[in-house]
Design an enzyme around this catalytic site. Structure first.
Site, PDB file in Angstrom:
ATOM      1  N   ASN A  32       0.841  -1.217   0.000  1.00  0.00           N
ATOM      2  CA  ASN A  32       0.000   0.000   0.000  1.00  0.00           C
ATOM      3  C   ASN A  32       0.872   1.263   0.000  1.00  0.00           C
ATOM      4  OD1 ASN A  32       1.044   0.154   2.530  1.00  0.00           O
ATOM      5  ND2 ASN A  32      -0.894   0.233   3.635  1.00  0.00           N
ATOM      6  N   ASP A  58      -4.204  -2.420   1.085  1.00  0.00           N
ATOM      7  CA  ASP A  58      -3.847  -2.427   2.510  1.00  0.00           C
ATOM      8  C   ASP A  58      -4.260  -3.787   3.073  1.00  0.00           C
ATOM      9  OD1 ASP A  58      -4.602  -0.285   5.397  1.00  0.00           O
ATOM     10  OD2 ASP A  58      -3.620  -2.240   5.210  1.00  0.00           O
ATOM     11  N   SER A 125      12.751 -11.164  12.950  1.00  0.00           N
ATOM     12  CA  SER A 125      13.875 -10.273  13.259  1.00  0.00           C
ATOM     13  C   SER A 125      14.617 -10.761  14.494  1.00  0.00           C
ATOM     14  CB  SER A 125      13.325  -8.855  13.517  1.00  0.00           C
ATOM     15  OG  SER A 125      14.285  -8.049  14.126  1.00  0.00           O
ATOM     16  N   TYR A 150       7.555  -2.977  18.573  1.00  0.00           N
ATOM     17  CA  TYR A 150       7.927  -3.569  17.269  1.00  0.00           C
ATOM     18  C   TYR A 150       8.414  -4.995  17.489  1.00  0.00           C
ATOM     19  CZ  TYR A 150      11.019  -5.038  13.558  1.00  0.00           C
ATOM     20  OH  TYR A 150      11.641  -5.793  12.593  1.00  0.00           O
ATOM     21  N   LYS A 154       6.901  -8.947  16.398  1.00  0.00           N
ATOM     22  CA  LYS A 154       7.623 -10.050  15.733  1.00  0.00           C
ATOM     23  C   LYS A 154       7.531 -11.321  16.585  1.00  0.00           C
ATOM     24  CE  LYS A 154       8.791  -7.993  11.978  1.00  0.00           C
ATOM     25  NZ  LYS A 154       8.105  -8.357  10.724  1.00  0.00           N
TER      26      LYS A 154
HETATM   27  C1  WQD Z   1      22.412  -0.260  15.348  1.00  0.00           C
HETATM   28  C2  WQD Z   1      23.395   0.360  16.322  1.00  0.00           C
HETATM   29  C3  WQD Z   1      22.460   2.128  17.651  1.00  0.00           C
HETATM   30  C4  WQD Z   1      21.929   5.137  14.557  1.00  0.00           C
HETATM   31  C5  WQD Z   1      16.761  -2.302  14.557  1.00  0.00           C
HETATM   32  C6  WQD Z   1      15.668  -3.299  14.808  1.00  0.00           C
HETATM   33  C7  WQD Z   1      15.873  -4.508  13.941  1.00  0.00           C
HETATM   34  C8  WQD Z   1      15.955  -4.049  12.523  1.00  0.00           C
HETATM   35  C9  WQD Z   1      17.111  -3.066  12.340  1.00  0.00           C
HETATM   36  C10 WQD Z   1      13.874  -4.009  11.330  1.00  0.00           C
HETATM   37  C11 WQD Z   1      22.749   0.639  17.694  1.00  0.00           C
HETATM   38  C12 WQD Z   1      23.591   2.635  16.771  1.00  0.00           C
HETATM   39  C13 WQD Z   1      22.218   3.942  15.192  1.00  0.00           C
HETATM   40  C14 WQD Z   1      22.692   6.292  14.854  1.00  0.00           C
HETATM   41  C15 WQD Z   1      24.004   5.027  16.390  1.00  0.00           C
HETATM   42  N1  WQD Z   1      14.736  -3.424  12.143  1.00  0.00           N
HETATM   43  N2  WQD Z   1      23.253   3.900  16.085  1.00  0.00           N
HETATM   44  N3  WQD Z   1      23.711   6.191  15.753  1.00  0.00           N
HETATM   45  O1  WQD Z   1      18.526  -1.047  16.617  1.00  0.00           O
HETATM   46  O2  WQD Z   1      20.213  -2.865  15.990  1.00  0.00           O
HETATM   47  O3  WQD Z   1      17.972  -2.880  14.955  1.00  0.00           O
HETATM   48  O4  WQD Z   1      16.836  -1.964  13.206  1.00  0.00           O
HETATM   49  O5  WQD Z   1      13.943  -5.062  10.794  1.00  0.00           O
HETATM   50  O6  WQD Z   1      14.796  -5.371  14.121  1.00  0.00           O
HETATM   51  O7  WQD Z   1      15.707  -3.699  16.150  1.00  0.00           O
HETATM   52  O8  WQD Z   1      19.580  -1.125  14.308  1.00  0.00           O
HETATM   53  O9  WQD Z   1      20.746   0.527  12.912  1.00  0.00           O
HETATM   54  O10 WQD Z   1      18.993   1.340  14.583  1.00  0.00           O
HETATM   55  O11 WQD Z   1      21.213   0.532  15.401  1.00  0.00           O
HETATM   56  O12 WQD Z   1      24.930   4.966  17.219  1.00  0.00           O
HETATM   57  O13 WQD Z   1      22.467   7.420  14.311  1.00  0.00           O
HETATM   58  O14 WQD Z   1      23.795   1.628  15.804  1.00  0.00           O
HETATM   59  O15 WQD Z   1      22.500   2.735  18.932  1.00  0.00           O
HETATM   60  O16 WQD Z   1      23.729   0.416  18.688  1.00  0.00           O
HETATM   61  P1  WQD Z   1      19.109  -1.956  15.607  1.00  0.00           P
HETATM   62  P2  WQD Z   1      20.096   0.383  14.250  1.00  0.00           P
END
Ligand code: WQD
Length: 337
Positions: A32, A58, A125, A150, A154
């Site tokens: 969607n 949707d 995930s 979120y 999952k």
């Molecule tokens: C990774 C690391 C942040 C941004 C999430 C979901 C997972 C998947 C991917 C959907 C962390 C650090 C991030 C920034 C930073 N989502 N970071 N500065 O949280 O491991 O996973 O997204 O499928 O299910 O849980 O991914 O990339 O957000 O963070 O320091 O500007 O990078 O703190 O340690 P995450 P992320």
């Protein structure tokens, strides 16, 4: 064999459609476009040199969802990506996440039952593990409470799929637990298109490098890891995509051991935030403007995958390393500019 991909206009969905078509599957898409740009499908069509029919439906609307199956009674498999996935947003709007992610899943599964679709692959995930007691995690590592709504959707989604499969006779499912998908297709025609300010690490890095963001924050460097920043298992989106094709093949060839098998899709390597930044600087030849900020609520300290099961049973090998991930992500960001 006709496969329905839900959320196929999104980041992982679009890369998976490319891999499925290049491996001989016929694919139709339903999206969607609430969180994706419809033009991505045109780019997919350019890569595979085929039209991809997209239903702008949707999936929370059961009648509209059911109509797709009435029109396509030869759907033999479904890969279900469609869901909201922003961890931070889910904390602010839990009901939006529970309604969207769970209702769309229930509607799709009602059609699986009514139209007797044999094969179902669910986009899960690593977030289902929460903060794991030990790493690397295998598929048997006990799940901790989810760190966000979120993550709860999952965990609930996996339970819904496995319990529905137990109630059906001719259906089998696979749950694929993604770690951190990053990078872009080598053609540079498709990649990640974050909406608004990127929450995820790699788009934040590339948008800072190209000047879209003035500076990025490293959310904490006082964790109990080798350099104090959080550790994750980054995996190229094309490796994730190909694993979906292999998972479908596994079901089609009746190799599944249960009616709901689970696989970790991670590279099997853990890298810290600072190591990812250093690798990006090496690959791009650019110094990255970042500052150390406070810890981000809900962050898991360290997690990476034991991917032996997917490697051995799906015959899956990761083709891209961290430098490839950074290189393709950077090429894509420059293309978007
Ligand atoms: C990774 C690391 C942040 C941004 C999430 C979901 C997972 C998947 C991917 C959907 C962390 C650090 C991030 C920034 C930073 N989502 N970071 N500065 O949280 O491991 O996973 O997204 O499928 O299910 O849980 O991914 O990339 O957000 O963070 O320091 O500007 O990078 O703190 O340690 P995450 P992320």
């Amino acid at each position: 064999m006709k496969i329905l991909v839900t959320g196929g206009t999104g980041y992982i969905g679009s890369h998976t459609i490319v891999d499925l078509v290049q491996n001989g599957y016929e694919v139709i898409n339903v999206d969607n476009n609430s969180r994706s740009n419809p033009k991505m499908i045109n780019a997919v069509e350019e890569i595979v040199e085929k039209k991809i029919k997209t239903y702008p439906v949707d999936l929370c609307n059961f009648e509209d969802t059911r109509a797709i199956f009435q029109e396509n009674n030869d759907i033999k498999g479904i890969i279900h990506f469609a869901a909201y996935k922003a961890v931070g947003e889910s904390v602010e709007k839990p009901l939006l996440y529970f309604e969207n992610n769970n209702s769309s899943l229930v509607n799709i599964l009602k059609c699986v039952a009514e139209f007797n679709v044999p094969h179902f692959v669910f986009s899960s995930s690593c977030t289902v593990y929460g903060n794991p007691a030990s790493i690397p995690v295998t598929e048997l590592t006990p799940q901790q409470p989810a760190e966000s709504p979120y993550g709860s959707t999952k965990q609930m989604g996996e339970a819904i799929v496995s319990q529905v499969m137990n109630s059906l006779k001719n259906q089998q499912a696979i749950l694929l637990r993604y770690f951190n998908p990053v990078g872009a297709h080598p053609s540079n025609l498709i990649g990640e298109v974050p909406i608004g300010r990127p929450a995820n690490l790699v788009p934040a890095i590339t948008q800072t490098a190209i000047g879209k963001l003035p500076q990025m924050q490293v959310w904490g460097n006082d964790y109990d890891t080798r350099d104090g920043s959080c550790l994750r298992d980054y995996i190229h989106v094309c490796d994730i995509a190909h694993a979906h094709t292999l998972a479908l093949n596994y079901l089609v060839e009746n190799k599944n051991k249960t009616n709901c098998d689970i696989f970790n899709l991670g590279s099997g390597n853990g890298y810290t935030v600072l190591e990812v930044i250093k690798t990006f600087e090496k690959v791009s030849g650019q110094k990255l403007n970042y500052a150390i900020g406070p810890r981000r609520g809900g962050d898991v300290v360290a997690i990476f995958a034991n991917n032996d099961k997917a490697v051995n049973e799906l015959n899956w090998t990761c083709q891209y390393n961290l430098e490839d991930m950074m290189r393709t992500a950077w090429e894509w960001e420059k293309k978007l500019a």
